[in-house]
Motif scaffolding. Structure first.
Motif, mmCIF file in Angstrom:
data_model
loop_
_atom_site.group_PDB
_atom_site.id
_atom_site.type_symbol
_atom_site.label_atom_id
_atom_site.label_comp_id
_atom_site.label_asym_id
_atom_site.label_seq_id
_atom_site.Cartn_x
_atom_site.Cartn_y
_atom_site.Cartn_z
ATOM 1 N N LEU A 1 -8.945 3.029 -10.306
ATOM 2 C CA LEU A 1 -8.238 4.063 -9.559
ATOM 3 C C LEU A 1 -6.848 4.272 -10.136
ATOM 4 O O LEU A 1 -6.111 3.310 -10.343
ATOM 5 C CB LEU A 1 -8.110 3.676 -8.080
ATOM 6 C CG LEU A 1 -9.406 3.385 -7.314
ATOM 7 C CD1 LEU A 1 -9.080 2.903 -5.908
ATOM 8 C CD2 LEU A 1 -10.280 4.632 -7.259
ATOM 9 N N SER A 2 -6.486 5.510 -10.372
ATOM 10 C CA SER A 2 -5.111 5.842 -10.742
ATOM 11 C C SER A 2 -4.529 6.741 -9.655
ATOM 12 O O SER A 2 -5.248 7.251 -8.798
ATOM 13 C CB SER A 2 -5.061 6.535 -12.107
ATOM 14 O OG SER A 2 -5.826 7.729 -12.095
ATOM 15 N N GLY A 3 -3.208 6.929 -9.712
ATOM 16 C CA GLY A 3 -2.538 7.684 -8.658
ATOM 17 C C GLY A 3 -2.237 6.851 -7.433
ATOM 18 O O GLY A 3 -1.850 7.392 -6.387
ATOM 19 N N MET A 4 -2.384 5.528 -7.534
ATOM 20 C CA MET A 4 -2.154 4.667 -6.384
ATOM 21 C C MET A 4 -0.673 4.536 -6.036
ATOM 22 O O MET A 4 -0.325 3.997 -4.983
ATOM 23 C CB MET A 4 -2.751 3.284 -6.635
ATOM 24 C CG MET A 4 -4.276 3.256 -6.702
ATOM 25 S SD MET A 4 -5.079 3.709 -5.124
ATOM 26 C CE MET A 4 -5.677 5.352 -5.519
ATOM 27 N N SER A 5 0.200 5.028 -6.918
ATOM 28 C CA SER A 5 1.635 5.001 -6.599
ATOM 29 C C SER A 5 1.940 5.843 -5.361
ATOM 30 O O SER A 5 2.966 5.642 -4.705
ATOM 31 C CB SER A 5 2.449 5.507 -7.791
ATOM 32 O OG SER A 5 2.057 6.827 -8.151
ATOM 33 N N HIS A 6 1.060 6.784 -5.017
ATOM 34 C CA HIS A 6 1.247 7.576 -3.800
ATOM 35 C C HIS A 6 1.302 6.689 -2.556
ATOM 36 O O HIS A 6 1.931 7.056 -1.553
ATOM 37 C CB HIS A 6 0.104 8.581 -3.640
ATOM 38 C CG HIS A 6 0.124 9.709 -4.629
ATOM 39 N ND1 HIS A 6 1.120 10.665 -4.656
ATOM 40 C CD2 HIS A 6 -0.739 10.035 -5.619
ATOM 41 C CE1 HIS A 6 0.871 11.533 -5.619
ATOM 42 N NE2 HIS A 6 -0.248 11.188 -6.225
#
Length: 300
Positions: free
Chosen positions: A273-278
């Protein structure tokens, strides 16, 4: 009253020498569904402006969720006279010289974090208990969501400051949900969609607030969830049985990140999964809390 308006850098600045009272109908910020994405923000701006305006302001069709009600409670503590003569109406007697004495209020538990853990309860064979100060107010605000959970067949038990969810017997029951300004929160919609994936049959979830908030559905489909998103709603064809491992997915926003994380924990093998900084924008430590429940999550 002299007003100055400046539009620059994608935003605007408004200056006024003094605000004056008026009558406003917040239904002007509804879409044809009697809901819409601007109703909440418009109500909050109107309440704050009316509190320091000269005279008595009448607001009709106000957004009645806890974020507005808690704001009204705090203004009352500060000395502002706010009446609620009828459902959906506020009469605010403004105080142009509002005193600056400190006031304190205990906010309820974060509503959508509660919904997130309700969704996560399917990961635990014992269910999950959520506790926190002000939970009773959070549960009143989430009454529509709790009704959906019970309709799905997810056990829900409430205490003074606790909510216990699950364990649930699969498959769940299908649901028909309408997201609206005075009902289920739009932020809850992705989580209810994931839960509907575990139901036997077809569920429909219509969002009348943010009608295009279904970007996460393509990513869930990559994991094998059968979805059909169109015209402000999503149809979910359950139960989700053919989970697809080894996928590389990208979350485009906060709630998509949380939903994809929970969905990936139901998939055998490794999901990237990427975009987990959200997640940092809406949760203090969601991945850490899931690890403490036994989830195998590695952050690169």
């Amino acid at each position: 009253m002299r007003q100055d308006r400046t539009l620059a850098d994608g935003g605007f600045t408004v200056r006024a020498g003094r605000l004056r009272a008026c009558a406003l109908d917040l239904a002007d910020y509804w879409t044809p569904y009697g809901s819409g994405p601007y109703h909440s923000g418009a109500t909050k701006v109107a309440v704050l402006a009316a509190a320091v305006a000269d005279g008595t302001t009448v607001l009709d069709h106000v957004y009645g969720k806890p974020d507005v009600l808690d704001m009204v409670a705090l203004l009352r503590q500060a000395g502002v006279d706010v009446e609620e003569p009828a459902h959906g109406r506020l009469v605010i007697h403004g105080m142009p010289d509002l005193p600056t004495a400190p006031s304190a209020i205990t906010l309820p538990a974060d509503l959508i974090e509660v919904v997130t853990w309700c969704c996560a309860s399917l990961l635990s064979p014992e269910g999950i208990t959520i506790a926190g100060a002000g939970m009773d107010r959070a549960l009143r605000a989430l009454a529509p969501e709790l009704h959906v959970l019970r309709t799905l067949g997810v056990p829900v038990r409430t205490g003074t400051d606790t909510l216990t969810v699950g364990p649930a017997a699969l498959p769940l029951a299908p649901v028909d949900v309408v997201v609206s300004a005075d009902g289920v929160f739009s932020d809850s919609q992705p989580f209810l969609t994931l839960l509907a994936g575990f139901a036997e049959g077809v569920s429909k979830i219509q969002d009348t607030v943010w009608t295009s908030r279904f970007g996460y559905t393509d990513q869930l489909a990559e994991l094998g969830v059968k979805l059909d998103a169109r015209d402000g709603s999503v149809g979910v064809h359950g139960p989700w049985s053919a989970a697809v491992p080894g996928r590389r997915l990208t979350a485009g926003d906060l709630r998509a990140a949380a939903v994809l994380l929970l969905a990936a924990l139901h998939v055998p093998g490794v999901t990237h999964l990427s975009g987990m900084s959200h997640l940092a924008r809406g949760y203090a430590d969601l991945t850490g809390q899931l690890r403490r429940l036994g989830a195998d999550i590695t952050e690169a």
